[in-house]
Design a protein around this motif. Structure first.
Motif, PDB file in Angstrom:
ATOM      1  N   LYS A  33       0.832  -1.199   0.000  1.00 37.58           N
ATOM      2  CA  LYS A  33       0.000   0.000   0.000  1.00 37.58           C
ATOM      3  C   LYS A  33       0.870   1.253   0.000  1.00 37.58           C
ATOM      4  CE  LYS A  33      -3.961  -1.891   2.596  1.00 37.58           C
ATOM      5  NZ  LYS A  33      -4.739  -1.747   3.865  1.00 37.58           N
ATOM      6  N   ALA A  34       1.945   1.211   0.769  1.00 34.74           N
ATOM      7  CA  ALA A  34       2.810   2.377   0.882  1.00 34.74           C
ATOM      8  C   ALA A  34       3.401   2.763  -0.468  1.00 34.74           C
ATOM      9  CB  ALA A  34       3.932   2.095   1.882  1.00 34.74           C
ATOM     10  N   TYR A  35       3.885   1.794  -1.219  1.00 37.66           N
ATOM     11  CA  TYR A  35       4.492   2.065  -2.526  1.00 37.66           C
ATOM     12  C   TYR A  35       3.464   2.674  -3.469  1.00 37.66           C
ATOM     13  CZ  TYR A  35       7.599   1.215  -6.545  1.00 37.66           C
ATOM     14  OH  TYR A  35       8.409   1.361  -7.657  1.00 37.66           O
ATOM     15  N   ARG A  36       2.275   2.097  -3.461  1.00 33.22           N
ATOM     16  CA  ARG A  36       1.196   2.574  -4.330  1.00 33.22           C
ATOM     17  C   ARG A  36       0.792   4.005  -3.957  1.00 33.22           C
ATOM     18  NH1 ARG A  36      -1.813   2.583  -9.007  1.00 33.22           N
ATOM     19  NH2 ARG A  36      -4.038   2.826  -8.582  1.00 33.22           N
ATOM     20  N   GLU A  37       0.555   4.242  -2.689  1.00 34.34           N
ATOM     21  CA  GLU A  37       0.104   5.558  -2.252  1.00 34.34           C
ATOM     22  C   GLU A  37       1.179   6.617  -2.440  1.00 34.34           C
ATOM     23  OE1 GLU A  37      -3.180   4.299   1.160  1.00 34.34           O
ATOM     24  OE2 GLU A  37      -1.152   4.832   1.758  1.00 34.34           O
ATOM     25  N   TYR A  38       2.419   6.253  -2.140  1.00 34.02           N
ATOM     26  CA  TYR A  38       3.491   7.228  -2.278  1.00 34.02           C
ATOM     27  C   TYR A  38       3.720   7.594  -3.746  1.00 34.02           C
ATOM     28  CZ  TYR A  38       7.974   9.548  -1.955  1.00 34.02           C
ATOM     29  OH  TYR A  38       8.989  10.468  -2.068  1.00 34.02           O
ATOM     30  N   THR A  39       3.661   6.608  -4.615  1.00 34.00           N
ATOM     31  CA  THR A  39       3.813   6.872  -6.047  1.00 34.00           C
ATOM     32  C   THR A  39       2.739   7.843  -6.541  1.00 34.00           C
ATOM     33  OG1 THR A  39       4.829   4.711  -6.461  1.00 34.00           O
ATOM     34  CG2 THR A  39       3.822   5.825  -8.339  1.00 34.00           C
ATOM     35  N   SER A  44       0.987  13.294  -8.057  1.00 32.01           N
ATOM     36  CA  SER A  44      -0.021  14.333  -7.854  1.00 32.01           C
ATOM     37  C   SER A  44       0.633  15.687  -7.591  1.00 32.01           C
ATOM     38  CB  SER A  44      -0.941  13.966  -6.686  1.00 32.01           C
ATOM     39  OG  SER A  44      -1.653  12.787  -6.959  1.00 32.01           O
ATOM     40  N   LEU A  45       1.649  15.709  -6.747  1.00 37.09           N
ATOM     41  CA  LEU A  45       2.349  16.960  -6.485  1.00 37.09           C
ATOM     42  C   LEU A  45       3.112  17.423  -7.721  1.00 37.09           C
ATOM     43  CD1 LEU A  45       3.686  16.540  -2.833  1.00 37.09           C
ATOM     44  CD2 LEU A  45       1.546  17.545  -3.630  1.00 37.09           C
ATOM     45  N   ASN A  46       3.576  16.487  -8.507  1.00 36.79           N
ATOM     46  CA  ASN A  46       4.243  16.816  -9.765  1.00 36.79           C
ATOM     47  C   ASN A  46       3.301  17.589 -10.688  1.00 36.79           C
ATOM     48  OD1 ASN A  46       6.566  16.495 -11.604  1.00 36.79           O
ATOM     49  ND2 ASN A  46       5.206  15.172 -12.783  1.00 36.79           N
ATOM     50  N   ARG A  47       2.063  17.130 -10.761  1.00 34.67           N
ATOM     51  CA  ARG A  47       1.065  17.837 -11.581  1.00 34.67           C
ATOM     52  C   ARG A  47       0.679  19.177 -10.964  1.00 34.67           C
ATOM     53  NH1 ARG A  47      -0.916  12.464 -11.824  1.00 34.67           N
ATOM     54  NH2 ARG A  47      -2.430  12.902 -10.184  1.00 34.67           N
ATOM     55  N   ALA A  48       0.627  19.220  -9.641  1.00 32.47           N
ATOM     56  CA  ALA A  48       0.147  20.416  -8.948  1.00 32.47           C
ATOM     57  C   ALA A  48       1.037  21.628  -9.180  1.00 32.47           C
ATOM     58  CB  ALA A  48       0.019  20.140  -7.453  1.00 32.47           C
ATOM     59  N   SER A 166      -1.656  21.425  -1.760  1.00 30.29           N
ATOM     60  CA  SER A 166      -0.741  20.642  -2.595  1.00 30.29           C
ATOM     61  C   SER A 166       0.368  21.481  -3.211  1.00 30.29           C
ATOM     62  CB  SER A 166      -1.521  19.912  -3.691  1.00 30.29           C
ATOM     63  OG  SER A 166      -2.271  20.838  -4.463  1.00 30.29           O
ATOM     64  N   ARG A 167       0.013  22.643  -3.761  1.00 31.41           N
ATOM     65  CA  ARG A 167       1.046  23.471  -4.398  1.00 31.41           C
ATOM     66  C   ARG A 167       2.021  24.029  -3.360  1.00 31.41           C
ATOM     67  NH1 ARG A 167      -2.973  27.274  -7.640  1.00 31.41           N
ATOM     68  NH2 ARG A 167      -4.271  26.642  -5.868  1.00 31.41           N
ATOM     69  N   TRP A 211      10.123  17.370  -9.329  1.00 34.45           N
ATOM     70  CA  TRP A 211       9.100  18.413  -9.256  1.00 34.45           C
ATOM     71  C   TRP A 211       9.563  19.695  -9.935  1.00 34.45           C
ATOM     72  CZ3 TRP A 211       8.447  17.020  -3.413  1.00 34.45           C
ATOM     73  CH2 TRP A 211       7.591  15.923  -3.287  1.00 34.45           C
ATOM     74  N   GLY A 212      10.863  19.963  -9.893  1.00 40.48           N
ATOM     75  CA  GLY A 212      11.383  21.174 -10.513  1.00 40.48           C
ATOM     76  C   GLY A 212      11.279  21.159 -12.023  1.00 40.48           C
ATOM     77  N   SER A 213      11.407  19.988 -12.634  1.00 39.41           N
ATOM     78  CA  SER A 213      11.259  19.916 -14.088  1.00 39.41           C
ATOM     79  C   SER A 213       9.807  20.098 -14.503  1.00 39.41           C
ATOM     80  CB  SER A 213      11.803  18.586 -14.622  1.00 39.41           C
ATOM     81  OG  SER A 213      11.157  17.475 -14.021  1.00 39.41           O
ATOM     82  N   SER A 214       8.863  19.826 -13.599  1.00 37.54           N
ATOM     83  CA  SER A 214       7.453  20.098 -13.880  1.00 37.54           C
ATOM     84  C   SER A 214       7.172  21.596 -13.839  1.00 37.54           C
ATOM     85  CB  SER A 214       6.551  19.378 -12.873  1.00 37.54           C
ATOM     86  OG  SER A 214       5.185  19.607 -13.134  1.00 37.54           O
ATOM     87  N   GLN A 215       7.886  22.305 -12.978  1.00 34.38           N
ATOM     88  CA  GLN A 215       7.726  23.760 -12.927  1.00 34.38           C
ATOM     89  C   GLN A 215       8.145  24.405 -14.240  1.00 34.38           C
ATOM     90  OE1 GLN A 215      10.082  23.987  -8.984  1.00 34.38           O
ATOM     91  NE2 GLN A 215       8.808  25.828  -8.951  1.00 34.38           N
ATOM     92  N   LEU A 216       9.169  23.856 -14.861  1.00 36.22           N
ATOM     93  CA  LEU A 216       9.715  24.424 -16.094  1.00 36.22           C
ATOM     94  C   LEU A 216       9.005  23.807 -17.289  1.00 36.22           C
ATOM     95  CD1 LEU A 216      13.371  24.296 -14.881  1.00 36.22           C
ATOM     96  CD2 LEU A 216      12.259  26.396 -15.681  1.00 36.22           C
TER      97      LEU A 216
END
Length: 327
Positions: A33-39, A44-48, A166-167, A211-216
């Motif tokens: 469960k941990a692997y699934r939820e953490y992934t 989600s934060l990457n998209r946010a 989230s953001r 996450w930084g590459s999602s910002q750019l």
């Protein structure tokens, strides 16, 4: 009260402990469960934070604000625990700092969180204290960074933080965490955890690149090949996690970039940020989550569960997913 919060409150808080004792348990980790939820949480934060700068105005809840204050207090401990003189492996003054962290952390969490979440303090504290390095080995690496991300996930699971946070979780809280960790590394000369270069991008961290590459974005201020050029990242490093990470590497390492950071140099040749970000997500699994030297230190409790993901039913894998960021 939501179903997920009601379910969480039915089990007592417990001190989280490592459970991946040998490499044969790596499959159980990937099926957990941990692997699934953490992934899902990382994605989600990457998209946010897609297209956002660190300096952008985003909703900041009172709890998030207090968690940032908590990190500021941990920063102040550095002045109270001065370096003792660098040895071959780090500075022993870090042990004083980490000891003060362990002494004060539970009270700091009580000060930061509303009272209804205090029954989770013991479990949350395990992840917080594991987020800043190891006081025996005097080192820090992506496993400690992972512990802080799990700390944020725990806060979401008990709904101390919500989708609206989230953001700010990335742009404000995680950004402040990374700044503190870099200060600890430079003050106490913390060694990279494990073998140098094993973490593929940087000796200490990974998520600022993901996450930084999602910002750019592809129509952003610079192209990937310009991100390692000081002429381009100098004035933008405070606004983008990726560029801040590149700047830090150049501050602590000497010599040509293509020699001391060859993988990151090669990645800069990717044409578009969107493709680079997709590669970062895959690489995070290959170089961090799926590596036994890191996974063996992951802590598990009631919130971060080593239990297997239930078999699919008509209701899906989870009755209700843990609160994650907006898509």
């Amino acid at each position: 009260m939501s179903d997920s919060k009601a379910e969480a409150s039915t089990v007592p808080s417990q001190k989280p402990v490592p459970k991946i004792k040998d490499i044969s348990l790596m499959k159980a980790w990937k099926d957990s469960k941990a692997y699934r939820e953490y992934t899902l949480f990382v994605q989600s934060l990457n998209r946010a934070v897609h297209g956002l700068k660190n300096s952008d105005t985003v909703p900041l809840s009172p709890t998030l604000d207090k968690l940032i204050i908590l990190l500021n207090q941990l920063d102040s401990f550095i002045d109270q625990c001065p370096p003792k003189g660098r040895s071959r492996f780090g500075d022993a003054g870090y042990r004083d700092w980490h000891g003060k962290l362990e002494q004060e952390s539970q009270q700091l969490l009580k000060d930061a969180l509303p009272e209804q979440y205090h029954n989770y303090i013991e479990e949350l504290n395990g992840y917080l204290c594991d987020s800043f390095g190891n006081s025996t080995r005097l080192d820090y690496g992506t496993g400690h960074e992972l512990a802080f991300a799990l700390f944020m996930l725990c806060l979401c699971k008990i709904e101390a933080l919500t989708e609206q946070d989230s953001r700010a979780m990335v742009l404000k809280l995680f950004s402040r965490y990374i700044d503190l960790c870099r200060k600890l590394q430079r003050t106490y000369y913390l060694e990279p955890a494990g073998s140098k270069g094993q973490w593929c991008l940087d000796d200490y961290q990974f998520l600022p690149f993901l996450w930084g590459s999602s910002q750019l974005t592809d129509d952003g201020p610079i192209e990937p090949k310009q991100a390692i050029d000081e002429r381009f990242y100098r004035d933008l490093s405070n606004d983008y996690l990726y560029l801040g990470a590149v700047k830090y590497i150049n501050e602590v390492k000497t010599g040509p970039f293509f020699e001391h950071s060859s993988t990151l140099y090669d990645i800069s040749n990717v044409a578009h940020w969107s493709k680079l970000n997709q590669g970062m997500v895959k690489m995070y699994h290959g170089e961090v989550l799926d590596k036994f030297p890191i996974a063996q230190h992951i802590l598990f409790g009631n919130l971060i569960s080593f239990d297997p993901v239930p078999k699919p039913t008509g209701e899906g894998l989870f009755k209700k997913p843990a609160p994650v960021a907006n898509q």
